[in-house]
Scaffold this active site. Structure first.
Site, PDB file in Angstrom:
ATOM      1  N   GLU A 440       0.846  -1.206   0.000  1.00 16.68           N
ATOM      2  CA  GLU A 440       0.000   0.000   0.000  1.00 16.68           C
ATOM      3  C   GLU A 440       0.879   1.254   0.000  1.00 16.68           C
ATOM      4  O   GLU A 440       0.567   2.258   0.647  1.00 16.68           O
ATOM      5  CB  GLU A 440      -0.896  -0.024   1.252  1.00 16.68           C
ATOM      6  CG  GLU A 440      -2.185   0.747   1.140  1.00 16.68           C
ATOM      7  CD  GLU A 440      -3.156   0.199   0.119  1.00 16.68           C
ATOM      8  OE1 GLU A 440      -3.350  -1.027   0.065  1.00 16.68           O
ATOM      9  OE2 GLU A 440      -3.717   1.019  -0.626  1.00 16.68           O
TER      10      GLU A 440
HETATM   11  C1  FAD Z   1       2.307  -9.905   0.776  1.00  6.65           C
HETATM   12  C2  FAD Z   1       2.103  -8.850  -0.260  1.00  6.65           C
HETATM   13  C3  FAD Z   1       0.816  -8.479  -0.615  1.00  6.65           C
HETATM   14  C4  FAD Z   1       0.625  -7.515  -1.617  1.00  6.65           C
HETATM   15  N1  FAD Z   1      -0.646  -7.221  -2.042  1.00  6.65           N
HETATM   16  C5  FAD Z   1      -0.795  -6.465  -3.164  1.00  6.65           C
HETATM   17  C6  FAD Z   1      -2.085  -6.328  -3.787  1.00  6.65           C
HETATM   18  O1  FAD Z   1      -3.078  -6.827  -3.302  1.00  6.65           O
HETATM   19  N2  FAD Z   1      -2.163  -5.637  -4.949  1.00  6.65           N
HETATM   20  C7  FAD Z   1      -1.073  -5.066  -5.540  1.00  6.65           C
HETATM   21  O2  FAD Z   1      -1.199  -4.468  -6.596  1.00  6.65           O
HETATM   22  N3  FAD Z   1       0.157  -5.158  -4.959  1.00  6.65           N
HETATM   23  C8  FAD Z   1       0.309  -5.849  -3.797  1.00  6.65           C
HETATM   24  N4  FAD Z   1       1.558  -5.977  -3.228  1.00  6.65           N
HETATM   25  C9  FAD Z   1       2.672  -5.289  -3.836  1.00  6.65           C
HETATM   26  C10 FAD Z   1       3.188  -4.128  -3.000  1.00  6.65           C
HETATM   27  O3  FAD Z   1       2.235  -3.091  -2.983  1.00  6.65           O
HETATM   28  C11 FAD Z   1       4.551  -3.718  -3.573  1.00  6.65           C
HETATM   29  O4  FAD Z   1       5.473  -4.695  -3.145  1.00  6.65           O
HETATM   30  C12 FAD Z   1       4.970  -2.334  -3.148  1.00  6.65           C
HETATM   31  O5  FAD Z   1       4.171  -1.399  -3.817  1.00  6.65           O
HETATM   32  C13 FAD Z   1       6.427  -2.027  -3.459  1.00  6.65           C
HETATM   33  O6  FAD Z   1       6.744  -2.353  -4.779  1.00  6.65           O
HETATM   34  P1  FAD Z   1       8.023  -3.275  -5.095  1.00  6.65           P
HETATM   35  O7  FAD Z   1       7.937  -4.479  -4.238  1.00  6.65           O
HETATM   36  O8  FAD Z   1       8.133  -3.461  -6.550  1.00  6.65           O
HETATM   37  O9  FAD Z   1       9.232  -2.413  -4.574  1.00  6.65           O
HETATM   38  P2  FAD Z   1      10.029  -1.212  -5.396  1.00  6.65           P
HETATM   39  O10 FAD Z   1       9.038  -0.351  -6.016  1.00  6.65           O
HETATM   40  O11 FAD Z   1      10.994  -1.935  -6.270  1.00  6.65           O
HETATM   41  O12 FAD Z   1      10.728  -0.518  -4.200  1.00  6.65           O
HETATM   42  C14 FAD Z   1      11.890  -1.059  -3.535  1.00  6.65           C
HETATM   43  C15 FAD Z   1      12.377  -0.029  -2.505  1.00  6.65           C
HETATM   44  O13 FAD Z   1      12.768   1.184  -3.166  1.00  6.65           O
HETATM   45  C16 FAD Z   1      12.052   2.287  -2.646  1.00  6.65           C
HETATM   46  N5  FAD Z   1      11.691   3.180  -3.759  1.00  6.65           N
HETATM   47  C17 FAD Z   1      11.147   2.839  -4.957  1.00  6.65           C
HETATM   48  N6  FAD Z   1      10.944   3.932  -5.693  1.00  6.65           N
HETATM   49  C18 FAD Z   1      11.334   4.985  -4.972  1.00  6.65           C
HETATM   50  C19 FAD Z   1      11.340   6.388  -5.179  1.00  6.65           C
HETATM   51  N7  FAD Z   1      10.879   6.937  -6.295  1.00  6.65           N
HETATM   52  N8  FAD Z   1      11.805   7.176  -4.185  1.00  6.65           N
HETATM   53  C20 FAD Z   1      12.252   6.633  -3.020  1.00  6.65           C
HETATM   54  N9  FAD Z   1      12.269   5.326  -2.773  1.00  6.65           N
HETATM   55  C21 FAD Z   1      11.822   4.500  -3.734  1.00  6.65           C
HETATM   56  C22 FAD Z   1      10.815   1.708  -1.970  1.00  6.65           C
HETATM   57  O14 FAD Z   1      10.377   2.534  -0.905  1.00  6.65           O
HETATM   58  C23 FAD Z   1      11.315   0.360  -1.490  1.00  6.65           C
HETATM   59  O15 FAD Z   1      11.901   0.507  -0.222  1.00  6.65           O
HETATM   60  C24 FAD Z   1       1.753  -6.887  -2.207  1.00  6.65           C
HETATM   61  C25 FAD Z   1       3.048  -7.248  -1.811  1.00  6.65           C
HETATM   62  C26 FAD Z   1       3.231  -8.225  -0.874  1.00  6.65           C
HETATM   63  C27 FAD Z   1       4.644  -8.625  -0.526  1.00  6.65           C
END
Ligand code: FAD
Length: 595
Positions: A440
């Protein structure tokens, strides 16, 4: 596993003594929500969570979900618990009355949601996501879609999901690739793969309604080319019942650290039929319509776990006999003193409790503003409440989930080795709480939202909705001797927050990395000041009760925890202030390749 008892006494304190729960019934549309109705709702909610959901928390964690021939099986007991949940009318409690919901005020719903999260976080995700999907559909769906889907989703016989994330695209949704092609009949064919989709597939409901972000063929690149679609698992027949299977299926379940009874699915859309929700290319706006509420709801996950972990740890600390009090045996008849006598154990317990009770007050304050933003007849008050909700949403989400994990970790520590093994369920709280800091919108992204969007909005207008009540409060109680021990530290921390805000505004204008570098520390500083304001008010209410002759020990407990918060936790603001003032230099100095 330790028992869970819903903290109804504290919830009633927050609702009726700290805030004006009785005043809810004066808002148009909430007339029936008098105390006579609210009290039994809280009591029934507590009973359901304690007796039905909590007993499945540990077994659900151990068994997890299974994927069998494309069908996800939730752990034993979950389908039955969900059936009872539906029969009890719980899914529709906070739903829109126009579609069969009971329109419960947010200020009451936060407590029900907190109880569910304490009792069984994994279970809570299934109805939680459905509620979010209903909000987006109500705000942006066509009349036809609303009529076909909302009544079933509100009553909980169909559930909802949010499908945003793809393997290469999480935070940066501008990169998403799922395609939607228009069809002659006005529908769309969706093709692509989503991952990490909570409740993407399961055996709790008759149908699953996916809200999916995808690109139309003529979509501009980036976030301006994303549209929102509704894609059901089963296409509704003429009579509204689930009909033919749609081209969407669960390809795999993720193996993960916690919330193991919540199905986290890879979802494949293979020419699936869907319908546009809202306008083309405006999908992000529609999806984000549910975000304020959903983010507050994720904050409640942190709060719920903090409370449950505190309960487990405090019960254990009163029983476990190890060592003697530093001042000599406090319980000489026993072979050793209970560990609750040790200052360090008390530090851990009080930290958990101060975060849980403070967090509960913060969530309720925000929920009260959500109600005012929707129902207050005065447009000026409505706007002020909207400003407050917009400002506080990233703080509630990130602060309460960070504190939730910290509290769960402390809870484990209180039990020593017995916290680390599975038997007492304390390590499950730490594993379950961890995800709420990530999904989220990861907490770093919440902090950027606060400094990058909320602070500068309309030359700082949103800030006033927080700064004014706090400075008025401090000013009005300056000479009050009984309150000095609470108001003075609050005033000092508030000055730090004002200085940090000015620094970020100045330096951030010159160099955006300055704002980015300060963001996480600033959000925590802001959140701690908000908690300090609420702890001062809670102490004030409690002192007045005691002065009026009330002998309920609850009030003395509140004052003791308020004192602990002011003396032992609020000083963190000094370190945060120093870190913010140091600027981005040291953080940005290394070359990328040197990491
Ligand atoms: C158990 C679980 C349930 C989930 N449920 C859902 C769901 O129901 N629907 C759905 O759509 N998604 C869902 N997600 C996905 C979740 O919302 C994403 O994992 C989250 O949005 C982060 O994306 P990412 O994992 O690709 O991390 P990334 O976007 O790759 O980020 C990695 C790190 O880099 C940082 N970062 C990235 N971009 C920036 C920036 N511009 N500035 C500063 N810092 C940055 C982030 O804060 C993070 O610490 C779920 C994930 C899990 C693990």
């Amino acid at each position: 596993m330790a028992d869970y008892k819903a903290p109804l006494r504290d919830m009633r304190f927050v609702l009726f003594e700290l805030f004006d729960g009785e005043g809810l019934a004066r808002l148009p549309g909430y007339e029936e929500f008098t105390r006579d109705l609210i009290d039994p709702i809280l009591e029934e909610g507590a009973r359901f969570c304690e007796e039905v959901l909590h007993p499945l928390n540990r077994s659900g964690d151990e068994e997890g979900c299974r994927l069998e021939n494309g069908v996800v099986r939730t752990p034993a007991g979950f389908p039955e618990a969900y059936r009872l949940f539906r029969e009890g009318g719980w899914p529709s409690l906070a739903g829109d009355p126009e579609y069969g919901g009971q329109g419960l005020p947010h200020l009451v719903d936060v407590f029900i949601t907190e109880m569910i999260c304490s009792a069984n976080l994994s279970f809570g995700l299934y109805p939680g996501l459905t509620h979010g999907a209903c909000v987006a559909l109500t705000a942006y769906g066509s009349q036809e879609l609303k009529e076909a889907y909302l009544p079933k989703m509100v009553e909980g016989s169909w559930s909802g999901t949010m499908c945003l994330t793809e393997p290469h695209c999480g935070t940066d949704l501008g990169l998403l690739r799922t395609k939607a092609e228009p069809q002659p009949d006005g529908s769309y064919r969706l093709t692509g793969s989503k991952m990490f989709i909570s409740a993407g597939e399961h055996d709790l409901t008759e149908n699953i309604v996916h809200l999916v972000l995808a690109r139309l063929p003529d979509a501009p690149k980036g976030v301006k080319g994303i549209s929102l679609f509704l894609v059901p698992k089963f296409l509704p027949r003429e009579d509204g019942a689930p009909g033919a299977r749609n081209g969407v299926a669960c390809g795999a379940l993720e193996h993960k650290m916690g919330i193991k009874a919540s199905a986290t699915c890879v979802m494949n859309f293979d020419g699936a039929t869907g319908w546009l929700v809202g306008e083309p290319h405006k999908g992000l706006r529609a999806m984000f319509s549910m975000m304020n509420m959903e983010r507050v709801a994720v904050g409640l996950q942190g709060l719920g776990v903090a409370e449950a972990s505190y309960q487990g740890a405090s019960a254990y600390a009163r029983e476990r006999l190890q060592g003697r009090s530093l001042k000599g045996a406090k319980y000489p008849a026993k072979p050793a003193d209970p560990i609750v006598v040790h200052p360090d154990v008390r530090r851990m317990l009080l930290t958990q409790r101060a975060y849980a009770e403070g967090g509960r007050a913060l969530a309720a304050w925000t929920a009260q503003a959500l109600d005012a933003a929707r129902r207050d007849p005065d447009p000026a008050r409505r706007r002020e409440a909207e400003d407050f909700v917009a400002l506080m949403t990233p703080i509630v989400k990130a602060l309460l989930t960070d504190l939730g994990f910290e509290a769960a970790n402390l809870g484990m520590q209180v039990l020593g080795g017995h916290g680390y093994i599975r038997e007492h369920g304390m390590e499950q709280y730490a594993r379950d709480a961890r995800i709420a800091q990530i999904y989220e919108g990861a907490n770093g992204i919440q902090a950027l939202d606060l400094v990058g969007r909320k602070l500068p909005a309309d030359f700082g207008r949103l800030l006033r909705s927080f700064f004014h009540p706090v400075s008025d409060y401090v000013e009005a109680r300056k000479g009050d001797k009984a309150l000095r021990e609470f108001v003075e530290p609050l005033a000092k921390a508030f000055t730090r927050l004002q200085q940090a805000t000015a620094q970020i505004a100045r330096a951030g204008l010159r160099d955006p990395d300055e704002a980015g570098a300060a963001a996480t520390d600033y959000l925590r500083l802001f959140g701690l000041v908000a908690l300090a304001y609420l702890w001062a008010r809670m102490a004030e209410v409690s002192l007045a009760k005691i002065a009026a002759g009330d002998e309920d020990r609850f009030y003395a407990g509140k004052i003791a925890v308020a004192r602990f918060f002011m003396q032992r936790l609020l000083p963190q603001t000094g370190a945060l202030h120093a870190a913010i003032m140091a600027g981005a230099g040291a953080l940005m100095a290394l070359e990328d390749a040197d990491f």
